[in-house]
Design a protein around this motif. Structure first.
Motif, PDB file in Angstrom:
ATOM      1  N   ALA A  94      -0.399  -2.125 -13.286  1.00 33.80           N
ATOM      2  CA  ALA A  94       0.530  -1.640 -12.268  1.00 33.80           C
ATOM      3  C   ALA A  94      -0.184  -0.701 -11.300  1.00 33.80           C
ATOM      4  O   ALA A  94      -0.059  -0.831 -10.084  1.00 33.80           O
ATOM      5  N   GLY A  95      -0.954   0.222 -11.845  1.00 35.66           N
ATOM      6  CA  GLY A  95      -1.614   1.222 -11.001  1.00 35.66           C
ATOM      7  C   GLY A  95      -2.864   0.723 -10.317  1.00 35.66           C
ATOM      8  O   GLY A  95      -3.137   1.085  -9.168  1.00 35.66           O
ATOM      9  N   ILE A  96      -3.622  -0.122 -10.994  1.00 37.30           N
ATOM     10  CA  ILE A  96      -4.894  -0.594 -10.418  1.00 37.30           C
ATOM     11  C   ILE A  96      -4.656  -1.379  -9.124  1.00 37.30           C
ATOM     12  O   ILE A  96      -5.229  -1.032  -8.079  1.00 37.30           O
ATOM     13  N   PRO A  97      -3.804  -2.414  -9.135  1.00 33.35           N
ATOM     14  CA  PRO A  97      -3.568  -3.115  -7.862  1.00 33.35           C
ATOM     15  C   PRO A  97      -2.886  -2.237  -6.816  1.00 33.35           C
ATOM     16  O   PRO A  97      -3.121  -2.403  -5.617  1.00 33.35           O
ATOM     17  N   ALA A  98      -2.075  -1.286  -7.272  1.00 33.70           N
ATOM     18  CA  ALA A  98      -1.407  -0.399  -6.317  1.00 33.70           C
ATOM     19  C   ALA A  98      -2.420   0.472  -5.582  1.00 33.70           C
ATOM     20  O   ALA A  98      -2.335   0.634  -4.357  1.00 33.70           O
ATOM     21  N   PHE A  99      -3.387   1.024  -6.314  1.00 37.30           N
ATOM     22  CA  PHE A  99      -4.421   1.844  -5.663  1.00 37.30           C
ATOM     23  C   PHE A  99      -5.269   1.002  -4.708  1.00 37.30           C
ATOM     24  O   PHE A  99      -5.588   1.442  -3.601  1.00 37.30           O
ATOM     25  N   TYR A 100      -5.643  -0.199  -5.142  1.00 34.20           N
ATOM     26  CA  TYR A 100      -6.422  -1.071  -4.246  1.00 34.20           C
ATOM     27  C   TYR A 100      -5.605  -1.448  -3.007  1.00 34.20           C
ATOM     28  O   TYR A 100      -6.136  -1.509  -1.894  1.00 34.20           O
ATOM     29  N   ALA A 101      -4.325  -1.712  -3.191  1.00 32.46           N
ATOM     30  CA  ALA A 101      -3.471  -2.056  -2.046  1.00 32.46           C
ATOM     31  C   ALA A 101      -3.334  -0.881  -1.089  1.00 32.46           C
ATOM     32  O   ALA A 101      -3.353  -1.061   0.136  1.00 32.46           O
ATOM     33  N   LEU A 102      -3.208   0.328  -1.634  1.00 29.62           N
ATOM     34  CA  LEU A 102      -3.130   1.503  -0.770  1.00 29.62           C
ATOM     35  C   LEU A 102      -4.412   1.692   0.037  1.00 29.62           C
ATOM     36  O   LEU A 102      -4.374   2.032   1.222  1.00 29.62           O
ATOM     37  N   GLY A 103      -5.553   1.481  -0.613  1.00 27.10           N
ATOM     38  CA  GLY A 103      -6.816   1.566   0.107  1.00 27.10           C
ATOM     39  C   GLY A 103      -6.911   0.527   1.207  1.00 27.10           C
ATOM     40  O   GLY A 103      -7.337   0.820   2.329  1.00 27.10           O
ATOM     41  N   ALA A 104      -6.494  -0.711   0.895  1.00 30.18           N
ATOM     42  CA  ALA A 104      -6.522  -1.778   1.903  1.00 30.18           C
ATOM     43  C   ALA A 104      -5.570  -1.479   3.056  1.00 30.18           C
ATOM     44  O   ALA A 104      -5.910  -1.703   4.226  1.00 30.18           O
ATOM     45  N   MET A 105      -4.391  -0.952   2.754  1.00 34.33           N
ATOM     46  CA  MET A 105      -3.444  -0.621   3.823  1.00 34.33           C
ATOM     47  C   MET A 105      -3.960   0.524   4.699  1.00 34.33           C
ATOM     48  O   MET A 105      -3.755   0.520   5.911  1.00 34.33           O
ATOM     49  N   SER A 106      -4.640   1.484   4.090  1.00 35.70           N
ATOM     50  CA  SER A 106      -5.227   2.564   4.885  1.00 35.70           C
ATOM     51  C   SER A 106      -6.287   2.020   5.828  1.00 35.70           C
ATOM     52  O   SER A 106      -6.373   2.433   6.983  1.00 35.70           O
ATOM     53  N   TRP A 107      -7.097   1.082   5.322  1.00 31.16           N
ATOM     54  CA  TRP A 107      -8.105   0.476   6.194  1.00 31.16           C
ATOM     55  C   TRP A 107      -7.462  -0.377   7.288  1.00 31.16           C
ATOM     56  O   TRP A 107      -7.994  -0.454   8.395  1.00 31.16           O
ATOM     57  N   MET A 108      -6.330  -1.015   6.997  1.00 31.05           N
ATOM     58  CA  MET A 108      -5.632  -1.784   8.041  1.00 31.05           C
ATOM     59  C   MET A 108      -5.130  -0.862   9.151  1.00 31.05           C
ATOM     60  O   MET A 108      -5.237  -1.188  10.336  1.00 31.05           O
ATOM     61  N   ILE A 109      -4.595   0.299   8.779  1.00 30.73           N
ATOM     62  CA  ILE A 109      -4.136   1.264   9.779  1.00 30.73           C
ATOM     63  C   ILE A 109      -5.318   1.782  10.586  1.00 30.73           C
ATOM     64  O   ILE A 109      -5.236   1.917  11.815  1.00 30.73           O
ATOM     65  N   ALA A 110      -6.432   2.054   9.916  1.00 27.77           N
ATOM     66  CA  ALA A 110      -7.624   2.536  10.618  1.00 27.77           C
ATOM     67  C   ALA A 110      -8.137   1.488  11.593  1.00 27.77           C
ATOM     68  O   ALA A 110      -8.500   1.818  12.732  1.00 27.77           O
ATOM     69  N   TRP A 111      -8.158   0.229  11.170  1.00 33.49           N
ATOM     70  CA  TRP A 111      -8.603  -0.850  12.061  1.00 33.49           C
ATOM     71  C   TRP A 111      -7.678  -0.967  13.270  1.00 33.49           C
ATOM     72  O   TRP A 111      -8.131  -1.128  14.402  1.00 33.49           O
ATOM     73  N   TYR A 112      -6.357  -0.861  13.037  1.00 36.12           N
ATOM     74  CA  TYR A 112      -5.403  -0.939  14.145  1.00 36.12           C
ATOM     75  C   TYR A 112      -5.608   0.217  15.126  1.00 36.12           C
ATOM     76  O   TYR A 112      -5.620   0.007  16.347  1.00 36.12           O
ATOM     77  N   LEU A 113      -5.755   1.423  14.610  1.00 39.03           N
ATOM     78  CA  LEU A 113      -5.957   2.565  15.500  1.00 39.03           C
ATOM     79  C   LEU A 113      -7.256   2.446  16.281  1.00 39.03           C
ATOM     80  O   LEU A 113      -7.315   2.781  17.467  1.00 39.03           O
ATOM     81  N   ARG A 114      -8.312   1.954  15.638  1.00 39.11           N
ATOM     82  CA  ARG A 114      -9.596   1.787  16.320  1.00 39.11           C
ATOM     83  C   ARG A 114      -9.490   0.721  17.412  1.00 39.11           C
ATOM     84  O   ARG A 114      -9.976   0.905  18.518  1.00 39.11           O
TER      85      ARG A 114
END
Length: 133
Positions: free
Chosen positions: A32-52
């Motif tokens: 439950a936690g492992i995929p959630a942490f990876y998903a949060l990291g991926a979503m943060s990178w998606m936001i960073a890519w969008y802002l860039r």
């Protein structure tokens, strides 16, 4: 937006590192936690890519101007419909979908049908009637 993008790149890297550490700590048994942490990291990178990419497209924004004033943020940011009931209906329909996952598939399908109806109405609310463009 460059500063915001850099912050989200750092947050994403931190979350990926935390996910890997957590996975080794739990010996890859907690799913439950492992995929959630990876998903949060991926979503943060998606936001960073969008802002860039937005920064590259539109250039220096008022938040990045060191000599900027609060008044530089003034103006219209988009078209909003404060009288719209479609988002409320869509939220209730999504709640019915989630309830259907726990109660039964027939409730899920009712919620899915309502979700499609309310989403269609929200997308096309400025295409018909009094507020058509």
């Amino acid at each position: 937006m460059k500063v915001s993008a850099n912050i989200f790149w750092i947050i994403g890297a931190f979350l990926i590192a935390v996910a890997t550490l957590y996975a080794f700590w739990t010996e890859w048994t907690e799913w439950a936690g492992i995929p959630a942490f990876y998903a949060l990291g991926a979503m943060s990178w998606m936001i960073a890519w969008y802002l860039r990419s937005t920064d590259r497209k539109y250039g220096l924004g008022p938040a990045d101007d060191e000599d900027g004033e609060i008044a530089d943020f003034a103006g219209t940011y988009g078209t909003f419909a404060p009288w719209s009931w479609w988002p409320l209906g869509l939220g209730i329909a999504c709640a019915i979908v989630v309830t259907g996952l726990a109660v039964g598939w027939w409730v899920f399908f009712i919620g899915a049908g309502l979700s499609i109806f309310f989403l269609y109405g929200w997308v096309y609310e400025f295409s018909k009637g009094k507020y058509a463009h």
